[in-house]
Scaffold this motif. Structure first.
Motif, PDB file in Angstrom:
ATOM      1  N   TYR A 158      -6.910 -10.090   8.336  1.00  0.00           N
ATOM      2  CA  TYR A 158      -8.182 -10.770   8.565  1.00  0.00           C
ATOM      3  C   TYR A 158      -8.394 -11.873   7.527  1.00  0.00           C
ATOM      4  O   TYR A 158      -8.734 -13.013   7.869  1.00  0.00           O
ATOM      5  N   PHE A 159      -8.186 -11.513   6.246  1.00  0.00           N
ATOM      6  CA  PHE A 159      -8.435 -12.483   5.187  1.00  0.00           C
ATOM      7  C   PHE A 159      -7.459 -13.652   5.262  1.00  0.00           C
ATOM      8  O   PHE A 159      -7.832 -14.802   5.046  1.00  0.00           O
ATOM      9  N   ARG A 160      -6.195 -13.343   5.559  1.00  0.00           N
ATOM     10  CA  ARG A 160      -5.205 -14.419   5.637  1.00  0.00           C
ATOM     11  C   ARG A 160      -5.507 -15.353   6.809  1.00  0.00           C
ATOM     12  O   ARG A 160      -5.311 -16.563   6.727  1.00  0.00           O
ATOM     13  N   ALA A 161      -5.979 -14.786   7.912  1.00  0.00           N
ATOM     14  CA  ALA A 161      -6.265 -15.594   9.090  1.00  0.00           C
ATOM     15  C   ALA A 161      -7.439 -16.537   8.859  1.00  0.00           C
ATOM     16  O   ALA A 161      -7.503 -17.616   9.448  1.00  0.00           O
ATOM     17  N   THR A 162      -8.395 -16.137   8.009  1.00  0.00           N
ATOM     18  CA  THR A 162      -9.577 -16.965   7.772  1.00  0.00           C
ATOM     19  C   THR A 162      -9.463 -17.789   6.494  1.00  0.00           C
ATOM     20  O   THR A 162     -10.325 -18.633   6.226  1.00  0.00           O
ATOM     21  N   LEU A 163      -8.390 -17.551   5.724  1.00  0.00           N
ATOM     22  CA  LEU A 163      -8.294 -18.177   4.399  1.00  0.00           C
ATOM     23  C   LEU A 163      -8.100 -19.682   4.481  1.00  0.00           C
ATOM     24  O   LEU A 163      -8.777 -20.443   3.784  1.00  0.00           O
ATOM     25  N   THR A 166      -5.132  12.376   4.068  1.00  0.00           N
ATOM     26  CA  THR A 166      -5.415  11.860   5.415  1.00  0.00           C
ATOM     27  C   THR A 166      -6.431  10.715   5.346  1.00  0.00           C
ATOM     28  O   THR A 166      -6.296   9.717   6.072  1.00  0.00           O
ATOM     29  N   TYR A 167      -7.429  10.863   4.480  1.00  0.00           N
ATOM     30  CA  TYR A 167      -8.410   9.790   4.329  1.00  0.00           C
ATOM     31  C   TYR A 167      -7.752   8.532   3.774  1.00  0.00           C
ATOM     32  O   TYR A 167      -8.040   7.415   4.214  1.00  0.00           O
ATOM     33  N   ARG A 168      -6.873   8.703   2.812  1.00  0.00           N
ATOM     34  CA  ARG A 168      -6.218   7.531   2.211  1.00  0.00           C
ATOM     35  C   ARG A 168      -5.291   6.859   3.223  1.00  0.00           C
ATOM     36  O   ARG A 168      -5.122   5.632   3.205  1.00  0.00           O
ATOM     37  N   THR A 169      -4.676   7.651   4.088  1.00  0.00           N
ATOM     38  CA  THR A 169      -3.826   7.067   5.122  1.00  0.00           C
ATOM     39  C   THR A 169      -4.648   6.194   6.067  1.00  0.00           C
ATOM     40  O   THR A 169      -4.241   5.076   6.423  1.00  0.00           O
ATOM     41  N   MET A 170      -5.821   6.691   6.470  1.00  0.00           N
ATOM     42  CA  MET A 170      -6.682   5.890   7.339  1.00  0.00           C
ATOM     43  C   MET A 170      -7.150   4.630   6.616  1.00  0.00           C
ATOM     44  O   MET A 170      -7.227   3.546   7.208  1.00  0.00           O
ATOM     45  N   ALA A 171      -7.455   4.761   5.328  1.00  0.00           N
ATOM     46  CA  ALA A 171      -7.881   3.588   4.559  1.00  0.00           C
ATOM     47  C   ALA A 171      -6.774   2.542   4.525  1.00  0.00           C
ATOM     48  O   ALA A 171      -7.037   1.340   4.637  1.00  0.00           O
ATOM     49  N   LYS A 172      -5.523   2.980   4.378  1.00  0.00           N
ATOM     50  CA  LYS A 172      -4.407   2.041   4.325  1.00  0.00           C
ATOM     51  C   LYS A 172      -4.268   1.272   5.635  1.00  0.00           C
ATOM     52  O   LYS A 172      -3.882   0.100   5.645  1.00  0.00           O
ATOM     53  N   ILE A 173      -4.553   1.921   6.750  1.00  0.00           N
ATOM     54  CA  ILE A 173      -4.490   1.226   8.041  1.00  0.00           C
ATOM     55  C   ILE A 173      -5.490   0.069   8.057  1.00  0.00           C
ATOM     56  O   ILE A 173      -5.174  -1.060   8.459  1.00  0.00           O
ATOM     57  N   TYR A 174      -6.708   0.356   7.600  1.00  0.00           N
ATOM     58  CA  TYR A 174      -7.725  -0.696   7.581  1.00  0.00           C
ATOM     59  C   TYR A 174      -7.444  -1.739   6.504  1.00  0.00           C
ATOM     60  O   TYR A 174      -7.798  -2.917   6.670  1.00  0.00           O
ATOM     61  N   ILE A 175      -6.827  -1.335   5.405  1.00  0.00           N
ATOM     62  CA  ILE A 175      -6.441  -2.309   4.383  1.00  0.00           C
ATOM     63  C   ILE A 175      -5.437  -3.299   4.965  1.00  0.00           C
ATOM     64  O   ILE A 175      -5.497  -4.502   4.706  1.00  0.00           O
ATOM     65  N   GLY A 176      -4.515  -2.786   5.783  1.00  0.00           N
ATOM     66  CA  GLY A 176      -3.558  -3.671   6.441  1.00  0.00           C
ATOM     67  C   GLY A 176      -4.265  -4.673   7.340  1.00  0.00           C
ATOM     68  O   GLY A 176      -3.916  -5.863   7.357  1.00  0.00           O
ATOM     69  N   TYR A 177      -5.283  -4.201   8.083  1.00  0.00           N
ATOM     70  CA  TYR A 177      -6.017  -5.130   8.942  1.00  0.00           C
ATOM     71  C   TYR A 177      -6.828  -6.116   8.112  1.00  0.00           C
ATOM     72  O   TYR A 177      -6.956  -7.302   8.463  1.00  0.00           O
ATOM     73  N   ALA A 178      -7.369  -5.632   6.985  1.00  0.00           N
ATOM     74  CA  ALA A 178      -8.149  -6.515   6.116  1.00  0.00           C
ATOM     75  C   ALA A 178      -7.288  -7.669   5.604  1.00  0.00           C
ATOM     76  O   ALA A 178      -7.738  -8.821   5.542  1.00  0.00           O
ATOM     77  N   LYS A 179      -6.033  -7.362   5.230  1.00  0.00           N
ATOM     78  CA  LYS A 179      -5.138  -8.424   4.756  1.00  0.00           C
ATOM     79  C   LYS A 179      -4.896  -9.446   5.858  1.00  0.00           C
ATOM     80  O   LYS A 179      -4.907 -10.666   5.613  1.00  0.00           O
TER      81      LYS A 179
END
Length: 548
Positions: free
Chosen positions: A237-242, A222-235
């Motif tokens: 975020y980074f692409r939008a500012t890159l 369950t923790y890893r699933t939540m982390a994956k959600i934020y990893i998706g947002y991080a990608k």
């Protein structure tokens, strides 16, 4: 994109992080409400606990609105009184760029230069500025090249990059911290599950029962699933500012070329990857050579030796300057590929400034030796600073190699100890070889499946290289223990070792002696000829040694 639009985009992305957290908390609350209505009380209680544990990292991320300031990179702050020429150069370049000079300069041990600004109101108001300047750049660049590097960094100030970066960095930090919280909890859960299963297997083995394979794949899911959600947002975020970040780098390069000169800026960009690769090699092969033996080079030489190595290895650096990286270090690297940046700078009109500032940038320091020594005190930890200093680099090599060989523990050592049930030593190994048991001993070495299944000559060919390498190490350790080795230090080549002369007075051939010892029909005679004669034993020896 103007600074106002960049600020607005950064604020929207930062708000998106908090919105994502609110949505996930609302989803957890909704799930808890459904459990309250429909699930049995026992099951609901367990799921409530899971929900609370998942909510904790979310709440931490949401309410840590003020991201803790990161620790300042280790370095040596220098005042204008310490380094007047360096400060004068930085102020002069800041005036030419048209921006406010930094209020603090910190010398660092990295092949890098960077600027930062403690802006207020998420970067909307300016704040104190810092310039981080790597001493290895001063050692490897000319003064003109360093001016190009400094002009590039100061160019970020003039474009409000450092102020607006506060918003972008805030969002990146919050996302990454939240991901880290979830992954940390997942790892802890998996660790507890592993310990539980190992304990269960231990009890089963004690009772003579079969053990089960450790499987923690389901733990912390369950923790890893939540982390994956934020990893998706991080990608996202980074692409939008890159793209904006990379445009800022191109703009800073143009500013550097205008102020320091096209050729100096382009050559600095070519030089930095070469200096970075050389510095990594230097740290591994020279500066930390004595770490296992708790030895340091002379004071000031831990970083100072880098300049000596650069001077001695100029030919090797030529190839590194031409082989420029054509891809970013990662898909989310804020810097464009060096090759692309060099190509853009070299495409600018010639400015006739190719002959400026050819002296070494280290000359900008008032007293380089003093600064290099002070940098050691500033960045090396207390334990390392307590290491013994050697008189010179040759002494560091001698002490390091003697200590490393004295503590040698190879797979051959361990196999020999198991085979002879005695302390592993070179004389013991030579006896095993003379007794014709070398290949039986080799069966005790760690082997690949293919080697373990081989027989006869095929088996010998599989294990011979490993045997030869380990045997050579044992021979060098034996010779070192009897002070029969001489190491030769070099800045331009790997350290070389000199063996005792052969019986005929010529140069000893260790490779040939090793090859003879591990041949199909071994001969240890050439190896024994290199070793010190055995100590005398018996009554005659005792009588000779007796005091008179």
């Amino acid at each position: 994109m103007g600074s106002t639009l960049r600020a607005l985009r950064a604020l929207v992305l930062l708000a998106g992080f908090y919105l994502l957290g609110v949505i996930l908390l609302a989803a957890l609350a909704g799930a808890d409400y459904l459990l309250y209505l429909h699930a049995p009380s026992g099951l609901a209680a367990k799921l409530y606990l899971v929900s609370v544990l998942l909510a904790i990292p979310l709440i931490r991320g949401l309410f840590m609105l003020r991201t803790p300031k990161g620790e300042e990179p280790p370095g040596l702050p220098v005042t204008e009184a310490d380094e007047p020429e360096l400060w004068r150069t930085v102020r002069e370049l800041a005036d030419q760029v048209g921006t406010r000079a930094p209020s603090r300069i910190v010398l660092t041990p990295d092949v890098n230069a960077a600027v930062s600004e403690d802006a207020r109101l998420l970067g909307l108001l300016p704040g104190p500025r810092r310039l981080y300047l790597g001493v290895p750049l001063l050692q490897g660049l000319t003064e003109a090249q360093l001016r190009g590097v400094l002009a590039h960094e100061l160019g970020h100030y003039s474009n409000a990059d450092t102020r607006l970066a506060a918003i972008t960095v805030r969002g990146r930090a919050q996302v990454l911290r939240t991901i880290g919280h979830f992954e940390e909890r997942a790892d802890r859960t998996a660790g507890r599950e592993r310990a539980r299963q190992e304990k269960k297997n231990t009890k089963a083995a004690a009772k003579g029962k079969n053990t089960k394979e450790i499987d923690t794949g389901h733990a912390g899911i369950t923790y890893r699933t939540m982390a994956k959600i934020y990893i998706g947002y991080a990608k996202l975020y980074f692409r939008a500012t890159l793209s904006g970040s990379r445009r800022q780098e191109y703009a800073a390069d143009v500013a550097a070329a205008r102020i320091a000169g096209r050729d100096a800026t382009a050559s600095a960009l070519r030089e930095i990857p070469a200096l970075d690769a050389a510095f990594g090699f230097y740290m591994n092969s020279y500066a930390t050579l004595g770490s296992e033996a708790r030895l340091l080079p002379p004071r000031g030489e831990f970083f100072g030796g880098y300049g000596r190595m650069l001077t001695a290895r100029q030919l090797e650096l030529v190839g590194l300057r031409t082989e420029l990286p054509t891809e970013p270090t990662s898909p989310y690297d804020s810097h464009p590929p060096i090759a692309d940046r060099v190509e853009r700078v070299e495409a600018l009109p010639a400015d006739g400034r190719a002959d400026e500032g050819k002296g070494t940038a280290l000359g900008l320091l008032a007293d380089p030796d003093r600064t290099l020594a002070a940098l050691e005190d500033a960045v090396l930890n207390e334990e390392v600073l307590r290491f013994r200093r050697t008189g010179d680099w040759q002494g560091l090599l001698d002490g390091s190699m003697a200590a490393n060989l004295a503590s040698l523990d190879t797979a051959l050592h361990r196999a020999l100890a198991m085979y002879t049930k005695d302390h592993p030593s070179l004389p013991a190994l030579l006896k095993v070889i003379d007794d014709g048991q070398l290949w039986q001993l080799a069966r005790r070495l760690p082997l690949s499946d293919q080697a373990a299944e081989a027989q006869g000559r095929a088996f010998r060919e599989f294990v011979r290289p490993a045997l030869a390498d380990a045997l050579q190490s044992m021979v060098l350790a034996e010779l070192s223990a009897h002070a029969r080795l001489r190491w030769e230090f070099s800045w331009s080549e790997p350290a070389s070792v000199h063996l005792p002369p052969a019986p005929d007075g010529g140069e000893s051939d260790l490779g040939a002696a090793i090859e003879a010892a591990v041949a199909d029909h071994p001969d240890t005679g050439p190896l024994r000829a290199l070793l010190p004669p055995p100590a005398p034993h018996g009554p005659a020896a005792r009588e000779t040694d007796a005091p008179r």
